[in-house]
Write an enzyme that holds these catalytic residues in place. Structure first.
Site, mmCIF file in Angstrom:
data_model
loop_
_atom_site.group_PDB
_atom_site.id
_atom_site.type_symbol
_atom_site.label_atom_id
_atom_site.label_comp_id
_atom_site.label_asym_id
_atom_site.label_seq_id
_atom_site.Cartn_x
_atom_site.Cartn_y
_atom_site.Cartn_z
ATOM 1 N N ARG A 47 -0.122 -1.337 -7.084
ATOM 2 C CA ARG A 47 -0.601 -2.436 -6.219
ATOM 3 C C ARG A 47 -1.650 -3.274 -6.964
ATOM 4 N NH1 ARG A 47 -1.454 -4.119 -0.838
ATOM 5 N NH2 ARG A 47 -3.615 -4.459 -0.206
ATOM 6 N N HIS A 56 -4.665 -8.739 2.797
ATOM 7 C CA HIS A 56 -6.115 -8.651 2.944
ATOM 8 C C HIS A 56 -6.586 -9.573 4.058
ATOM 9 C CE1 HIS A 56 -6.742 -7.226 -1.494
ATOM 10 N NE2 HIS A 56 -6.448 -6.231 -0.681
ATOM 11 N N ARG A 110 0.849 -1.190 0.000
ATOM 12 C CA ARG A 110 0.000 0.000 0.000
ATOM 13 C C ARG A 110 0.886 1.243 0.000
ATOM 14 N NH1 ARG A 110 -2.205 -3.545 3.937
ATOM 15 N NH2 ARG A 110 -4.308 -4.284 3.410
ATOM 16 N N HIS A 168 -3.022 3.707 -6.220
ATOM 17 C CA HIS A 168 -2.794 2.280 -5.989
ATOM 18 C C HIS A 168 -2.673 1.488 -7.296
ATOM 19 C CE1 HIS A 168 -4.120 2.223 -1.543
ATOM 20 N NE2 HIS A 168 -2.843 1.938 -1.630
ATOM 21 N N TYR A 225 -10.173 -8.929 -7.784
ATOM 22 C CA TYR A 225 -9.211 -8.877 -8.879
ATOM 23 C C TYR A 225 -9.500 -9.937 -9.938
ATOM 24 C CZ TYR A 225 -6.455 -5.688 -6.044
ATOM 25 O OH TYR A 225 -6.045 -4.605 -5.312
ATOM 26 N N LYS A 228 -2.641 -3.130 7.926
ATOM 27 C CA LYS A 228 -3.832 -2.716 8.665
ATOM 28 C C LYS A 228 -4.067 -3.647 9.851
ATOM 29 C CE LYS A 228 -6.288 -0.509 4.843
ATOM 30 N NZ LYS A 228 -7.530 -0.465 4.047
#
Length: 331
Positions: free
Chosen positions: A280, A303, A182, A277, A312, A206
């Site tokens: 990414r 994720h 990220r 992004h 994706y 995260k």
């Protein structure tokens, strides 16, 4: 006579000044009351996110930005306190967001911040959550836009690596595309997070979740050139270990990254397709197109849910058909 007139003027001005002072005092009192009833509860919620849930600085700032807009709406409509926020009031706020033409994703984010804040206030007592009676929002999910391999090559060729800033930009882009980090992870990267010998980077994403992500030889060469030659030339007085810095020697910001990416994308003629992004998204899309397992890509991207990574697969229907053909017994 002049003295009498002056005395009269002075006498008539005194009540006016006294009235002005009284009005100013009432305004100050009203302001303090507003802070106590509208701002203080939001600040308490944000403090809970920082200390209680230990969310990142960027996440808390995002909550704060969204709730500041909600609070401004409450002030304009003279809401006496959050206990007075009804379903009709909240519905009016959402209608105002739509009139302003905000994207569905922005409205959904505002709604999430409001739901968290009102739930927090309910837990402290004396409040009813006005969002509980509202139907759940239907969130449109935009597909991430990825660059082609040819466009990636064109973008990577733009930085002039013989210059310190160009060396940084090449290393930044190579690592972003090679690892799928990220933007916030790239900007916060420290030197001890990189293992150039093993070609891998340790990332805290995260929720404080750590992951180890490999990268290739091209990214390693670009990073070595930047750290050994480019960084000392661009910021010789930098006394910290942040990998990517600006000309002042401070850590590169997310906005700084975006400006750099936009400039090189413009030079490559890719402006319409590039967003912060983009590298990414391209990393994930090209891995899946090459046959990588979805769970592996999920781990590399950091994720929490496989459903986030699965978006994706919509970019390449042939990948899904190939998986089905290869593994289903009646394909």
């Amino acid at each position: 006579m002049g003295t009498v007139r002056a005395a009269r003027r002075s006498g008539s001005a005194t009540p006016a000044r006294g009235h002005a002072v009284a009005v100013s005092h009432r305004t100050a009192v009203a302001r303090e009351r507003e802070i106590a009833l509208l701002e203080a509860p939001i600040e308490a919620f944000l403090d809970y996110l920082r200390t209680g849930r230990r969310l990142s600085v960027n996440t808390v700032a995002s909550y704060g930005h969204d709730l500041a807009d909600y609070r401004a709406f409450a002030r304009r409509h003279r809401l006496a306190g959050w206990s007075g926020a009804t379903t009709v009031f909240v519905d009016g706020y959402f209608a105002s967001l739509l009139r302003r033409g905000l994207a569905g994703t922005t409205v959904a984010r505002r709604r999430s911040a409001m739901r968290g804040c009102h739930a927090f206030l309910v837990s402290r007592g004396g409040h009813v959550d006005p969002l509980t009676e509202m139907p759940p929002a239907r969130r449109e999910r935009k597909l991430p836009r990825a660059l082609t391999v040819e466009q990636i090559e064109l973008l990577l060729a733009q930085p002039a690596v013989e210059r310190p800033a160009g060396s940084r930009d090449r290393a930044l882009f190579e690592l972003a595309y090679a690892s799928g980090l990220r933007v916030s992870e790239l900007c916060g990267l420290q030197r001890n997070h990189l293992d150039l010998a093993e070609r891998c980077v340790r990332v805290t994403g995260k929720g404080g979740k750590q992951r180890l992500v490999p990268f290739g030889a091209a990214a390693e060469r670009a990073l070595r050139d930047w750290l050994e030659h480019g960084r000392p030339g661009l910021a010789p007085r930098a006394r910290h270990d942040t990998v990517f810095v600006n000309r002042r020697g401070t850590a590169l910001s997310r906005m700084g990254f975006w400006k750099i990416l936009r400039a090189h994308a413009s030079a490559a003629g890719l402006t319409a397709r590039v967003h912060p992004h983009a590298l990414r998204h391209s990393f994930a899309t090209h891995l899946l197109e090459g046959g990588a397992d979805l769970r592996v890509v999920q781990e590399l991207l950091g994720h929490a849910s496989i459903s986030t990574t699965a978006v994706y697969t919509h970019l390449d229907r042939s990948y899904l058909r190939e998986v089905h053909r290869s593994f289903h017994p009646r394909a």
